[in-house]
Write an enzyme that holds these catalytic residues in place. Structure first.
Site, PDB file in Angstrom:
ATOM      1  N   MET A  27       0.800  -1.251   0.191  1.00 36.30           N
ATOM      2  CA  MET A  27      -0.093   0.037   0.028  1.00 36.30           C
ATOM      3  C   MET A  27       0.803   1.229  -0.064  1.00 36.30           C
ATOM      4  O   MET A  27       1.893   1.392   0.764  1.00 36.30           O
ATOM      5  CB  MET A  27      -0.979  -0.049   1.125  1.00 36.30           C
ATOM      6  CG  MET A  27      -1.632   1.055   1.338  1.00 36.30           C
ATOM      7  SD  MET A  27      -2.915   1.335   0.035  1.00 36.30           S
ATOM      8  CE  MET A  27      -3.082   3.269  -0.100  1.00 36.30           C
ATOM      9  N   HIS A  77       6.004  -0.362  -8.222  1.00 38.36           N
ATOM     10  CA  HIS A  77       4.626   0.238  -8.317  1.00 38.36           C
ATOM     11  C   HIS A  77       4.349   0.801  -7.316  1.00 38.36           C
ATOM     12  O   HIS A  77       3.801   2.089  -7.532  1.00 38.36           O
ATOM     13  CB  HIS A  77       3.844  -1.298  -8.264  1.00 38.36           C
ATOM     14  CG  HIS A  77       2.317  -1.138  -8.266  1.00 38.36           C
ATOM     15  ND1 HIS A  77       1.409  -1.513  -9.242  1.00 38.36           N
ATOM     16  CD2 HIS A  77       1.423  -0.471  -7.244  1.00 38.36           C
ATOM     17  CE1 HIS A  77       0.098  -0.969  -9.091  1.00 38.36           C
ATOM     18  NE2 HIS A  77       0.095  -0.472  -7.599  1.00 38.36           N
ATOM     19  N   GLU A  78       4.667   0.730  -6.117  1.00 39.58           N
ATOM     20  CA  GLU A  78       4.309   1.590  -4.829  1.00 39.58           C
ATOM     21  C   GLU A  78       5.081   2.901  -4.904  1.00 39.58           C
ATOM     22  O   GLU A  78       4.448   3.942  -4.771  1.00 39.58           O
ATOM     23  CB  GLU A  78       4.596   0.934  -3.566  1.00 39.58           C
ATOM     24  CG  GLU A  78       3.843  -0.343  -3.334  1.00 39.58           C
ATOM     25  CD  GLU A  78       2.452  -0.404  -3.522  1.00 39.58           C
ATOM     26  OE1 GLU A  78       1.772   0.590  -3.196  1.00 39.58           O
ATOM     27  OE2 GLU A  78       1.817  -1.511  -4.242  1.00 39.58           O
ATOM     28  N   HIS A 122       3.489   5.368  -7.398  1.00 32.00           N
ATOM     29  CA  HIS A 122       2.295   5.838  -6.644  1.00 32.00           C
ATOM     30  C   HIS A 122       2.532   7.391  -5.885  1.00 32.00           C
ATOM     31  O   HIS A 122       1.838   7.974  -5.767  1.00 32.00           O
ATOM     32  CB  HIS A 122       1.596   4.940  -5.649  1.00 32.00           C
ATOM     33  CG  HIS A 122       0.570   3.877  -6.139  1.00 32.00           C
ATOM     34  ND1 HIS A 122      -0.398   4.351  -7.178  1.00 32.00           N
ATOM     35  CD2 HIS A 122       0.353   2.809  -6.005  1.00 32.00           C
ATOM     36  CE1 HIS A 122      -1.112   3.314  -7.405  1.00 32.00           C
ATOM     37  NE2 HIS A 122      -0.588   2.318  -6.821  1.00 32.00           N
TER      38      HIS A 122
HETATM   39 ZN   LIG Z   1      -1.192   0.337  -6.704  1.00 26.87          ZN
END
Ligand SMILES: [Zn+2]
Length: 878
Positions: A282, A316-317, A320
């Protein structure tokens, strides 16, 4: 007119779950004091708010919180007490004042109490056991999508961005982490608690906050400019963080350069491995949480796929931090913007990090998974309406992530990588610290196209792919005139659907080999249902969806496919071969091509060198086997042997010097299939010996062989092997090994043993973050499909209570398609008509449709296949 009316109703319904925009937050001063013993927490907050018009109420989101006190103050220090009421359905806390609050700045003060839950969302408990068997507890948070409201009363919509000054009051021996770096700590000698104040965050959405308290150890710091990057684990696992840290440092540098936008609000960046975690990771700003297997890894013993997974999730994180945290979707309908982009950027970054990993070949796997769901009537457009909070949760699926990412890749390749990049830089600069709609991205990409003197209609193309569900198949045949092809598009569905007749604007890239041997690439935009394309002179062969960046399928007329596949390894690149096999297998599932023709075609691939192409072939062989019985299966074993064994003979068990990771993986996969459904005795014996050697020396084999060996031994294993694997899962030192041996417990073929695994899924033996996936694997194992399905129905309530909601959805999605006989299908339909899965309506509908596809496949192909196999294997032996 009728349309208008409908829209108004939808808009009204949507508004009713949304907060009014008359009051907005500016800053939260938030203090939380978790009590690990009583599993509750106390909180206090002072929210600086801006009131735009006089109001008697302020509405905030709150869920499962008790609010004991609330009042507002303005700069003149006049204090107004609030009476508090709740609308539990809408998840509102309503603060009502006797007199209206006038326009201007106010401070809303609030005191509250909440629950530290065991459901892996909001503010929750996680436990771990140390080497001496001692159990420890920690607390952590997961607020996306709409669970910040479980931790503090707040404006819990992405658009209400604010800054946050967090304070945590915790037992003094525990580490406390939040988004900002620690400003100061003060220990209260009387209570033995410390008060930890964190730096004020940047302006951001509520779902990106994080609060973590526990016995955590930090790694050494790695500095990227001034950003202090560290990884945190429960004690004893620090050594497993090195690879992720290296990835993180590379990633931050890469994105700063690619985006031409610095790391947002640089401060520190913590990567934290949480023992119980529902998702993969997350992107809490600078306080990124991961499930252990997505962050911690031992480079010397992990498989390539496991390393790649860690790198991919870290990237990926971190993507973000820009896409999601700095620029955020206005509302959850735009979730795909966050997720598709992070997925896409991670692939780009990974490709730069390890070009030899051939990320864009690997990309086909995720895209194929998205296309499988997107070929259902029950698929959805990438972007769709979200009314209630729980609907937001439904959008975390393969359509948002993989289809979204695939259509971004499709447009990037069509307009050009640099033009695309210019558009992204513009978009990030223009919307930093703010929120966007999907159309804002099109604006930025279109102006980048204009700057590059390109007239590609990005908005029109992307609207088709983002707002329409499904995708087309392009049927290609020779055109009437020499040197031309005719291309027709129609929506691709597994089940016949006469109601759909969409056309898409399809960016097509073609690779043409002329008769003189020269090869050219051509691009064009397919606008109509059918178009004839002139390729110039006469041609030898043509590849549609050349280089494979299109999110559509291709079906060639027989004369074209014959020419193309005469030298399949030479004419087609890896991803083109992957797409050819994948599209053909999809055509079998749709009843367009027979399994027999498919099996004939894959014979062309016995020298295939790529792992991704093999993975589609091997998984289709598993399905084909499941359609056969007795002699049919015996025959299939021969086919598997002929297809897979020559290459294994050539490759051997030991990697050559300088061997590529792809070849290492191919070796593993082929051994895996020969040792399980191929039931090859020599392979099974060799696997057993290799495993004994590995137990003594973990470097005795290439780690990419280990999954195949473990699977082979489980597939052919007895009680003592089962006990051995169970013990090994308990004693394993890395998250990957724990899971490897745990999941192997679902791969045995003795129902008694599989029942033990079933029981463990609702015991303390298996974490609730893993149990739903393990249980799905037991249903996927044909030996235990029926028994596990009965067990799932019996234990349904207990599962719903124990497992994270999102994992319940995953369990159902994965399990239902395995129930592929008419009686079980009927049971599944009846059961799910009565048992609603929270945030799972769409996923269950899709899984039931996949099940229908599977039942039809069995009905259509079982007998036909058995006859074909009998015929063809007789031929072989004769
Ligand atoms: Zn994501």
């Amino acid at each position: 007119m009728a349309e208008d009316k409908k829209e108004k109703i939808v808009a009204k319904k949507q508004d009713s779950f949304r907060l009014p925009k008359t009051v907005i937050p500016i800053n939260y001063a938030l203090s939380l004091e978790p009590d690990l013993e009583s599993k509750t927490f106390n909180g206090e907050e002072e929210i600086e708010i801006d009131v735009f018009e006089p109001v008697n109420h302020i509405i905030l989101n709150a869920k499962e919180l008790e609010i004991s006190q609330a009042y507002v103050k303005n700069s003149a220090d006049s204090k107004l007490d609030a009476s508090i009421s709740f609308d539990t359905e809408k998840q509102f806390a309503i603060f009502t004042f006797k007199e209206a609050l006038q326009k201007g700045k106010w401070k809303l003060y609030c005191k509250f109490k909440g629950i530290l839950n065991d459901k892996l969302k909001g503010f929750y408990n996680s436990t771990w056991t140390d080497e001496s068997g001692h159990k420890h507890q920690m607390v952590t948070s997961q607020l996306e999508s709409t669970d910040a409201r479980r931790v503090f009363p707040c404006f819990d919509e992405p658009e209400f961005k604010a800054t946050y000054e967090v304070t945590l009051i915790v037992p003094k021996h525990l580490a406390a982490l939040s988004n900002g770096r620690i400003l100061n700590e003060r220990v209260d000698q009387q209570t033995s608690k410390k008060t930890v104040r964190f730096r004020k965050t940047m302006k951001m959405s509520t779902y990106l906050l994080a609060f973590i308290v526990g016995e955590l150890e930090p790694s050494e710091s790695i500095f990227v400019h001034d950003i202090d990057v560290r990884a945190w684990t429960v004690p004893g696992k620090r050594d497993l963080t090195r690879f992720a840290l290296r990835c993180a440092a590379f990633t931050i540098n890469y994105f700063e350069k690619y985006f031409r936008v610095g790391y947002p609000d640089p401060d520190k960046c913590d990567l934290i491995a949480i023992p119980d975690f529902a998702a993969g990771a997350m992107e809490n700003k600078d306080c990124i949480t991961f499930r252990e297997s997505a962050l911690l890894v031992d480079e010397t013993t992990a498989t390539h796929a496991e390393l790649e997974r860690v790198a991919d999730v870290v990237m990926h994180e971190l993507a973000h931090m820009w896409f999601g945290d700095l620029v955020t979707m206005r509302w959850w309908n735009g979730l795909w913007l966050n997720e598709a982009f992070a997925t896409f950027m991670a692939a780009k970054c990974l490709n730069a990090f390890k070009p030899e990993w051939k990320v864009w070949d690997n990309f086909g796997i995720g895209r194929a998974a998205a296309a499988r769901t997107d070929a259902l009537k029950s698929t959805r457009p990438i972007e769709c309406t979200v009314n209630r909070p729980e609907e937001a949760q439904e959008l975390f699926d393969v359509i948002s992530y993989q289809k979204g990412c695939s259509v971004l890749y499709q447009i990037e390749q069509f307009i050009g990588e640099e033009v695309f990049r210019n558009g992204i830089t513009r978009y990030l600069n223009k919307h930093a610290f703010a929120n966007t709609e999907t159309s804002d991205l099109w604006d930025s990409l279109e102006s980048a196209c204009r700057d590059a003197k390109s007239d590609i209609p990005v908005r029109k193309i992307m609207d088709d792919w983002v707002f329409k569900a499904g995708h087309p198949v392009l049927s290609v045949s020779e055109g009437k005139s020499v040197g031309s092809v005719q291309i027709s598009q129609s929506p691709f569905r597994f089940l016949k659907d006469s109601n759909v007749d969409e056309t898409y604007l399809v960016p097509v890239t073609m690779k043409v080999r002329k008769v003189d041997g020269s090869i050219t690439m051509q691009k064009f935009l397919l606008k109509e249902k059918t178009e004839t394309v002139n390729l110039g002179d006469n041609f030898d062969w043509v590849v549609i969806n050349a280089a494979g960046s299109g999110f559509y399928r291709v079906s060639y007329a027989p004369e074209l496919i014959r020419k193309l596949t005469t030298k399949v390894q030479e004419n087609l690149s890896v991803i083109e071969r992957f797409n050819l096999v994948n599209d053909s297998w999809a055509a079998v599932r749709a009843g367009i091509v027979s399994a027999e023709n498919y099996l004939e075609m894959i014979k062309l691939f016995s020298e295939e060198s790529d792992i991704n192409v093999w993975s589609i072939i091997l998984s289709s062989l598993h399905t084909i086997r499941s359609l056969l019985k007795g002699e049919g299966r015996e025959g299939l074993k021969k086919i598997i042997h002929e297809l897979c064994h020559p290459l294994i003979e050539k490759l051997g068990w030991v990697p050559a010097d300088e061997e590529s990771v792809q070849t290492k993986q191919v070796r593993g996969s082929l051994i895996g299939v020969l040792g399980t459904i191929g039931e090859n005795k020599a392979i099974i014996e060799h696997a057993s010996q290799a495993f004994d050697d590995w137990k003594k020396d973990k470097t005795s084999i290439d780690s990419n062989l280990l999954p195949a060996i473990v699977n082979t031994l489980a597939f052919n294993g007895d009680q003592s092997r089962y006990n051995e694997f169970r013990q090994m899962s308990k004693e394993a030192k890395t998250p990957q090994e724990i899971l490897r041996f745990l999941y192997a417990l679902a791969a045995f073929r003795d129902l008694k043993l599989l029942r033990k695994t079933m029981d463990s899924c609702l015991s303390e033996d298996v974490r609730t973050q893993d149990a739903p996936f393990l249980f799905a694997s037991i249903i996927n194992n044909e030996i235990s499909t029926e028994a596990a399905w009965r067990c799932m129905q019996d234990k349904w309530d207990a599962m719903v209570k124990a497992y994270p909601d999102t994992s319940m959805v995953r369990l159902c999605s994965s399990a239902i398609p395995s129930l592929d006989t008419p009686p079980l299908e009927k049971e599944a339909q009846d059961f799910f008509a009565k048992h609603k899965v929270k945030s799972g309506d769409m996923a269950v509908a899709q899984a039931l449709e996949q099940l229908r596809v599977n039942v039809l496949l069995r009905e259509r192909e079982s007998e036909r296949l058995a006859n074909y196999i009998q015929k063809s294997t007789n031929k072989v032996t004769a």
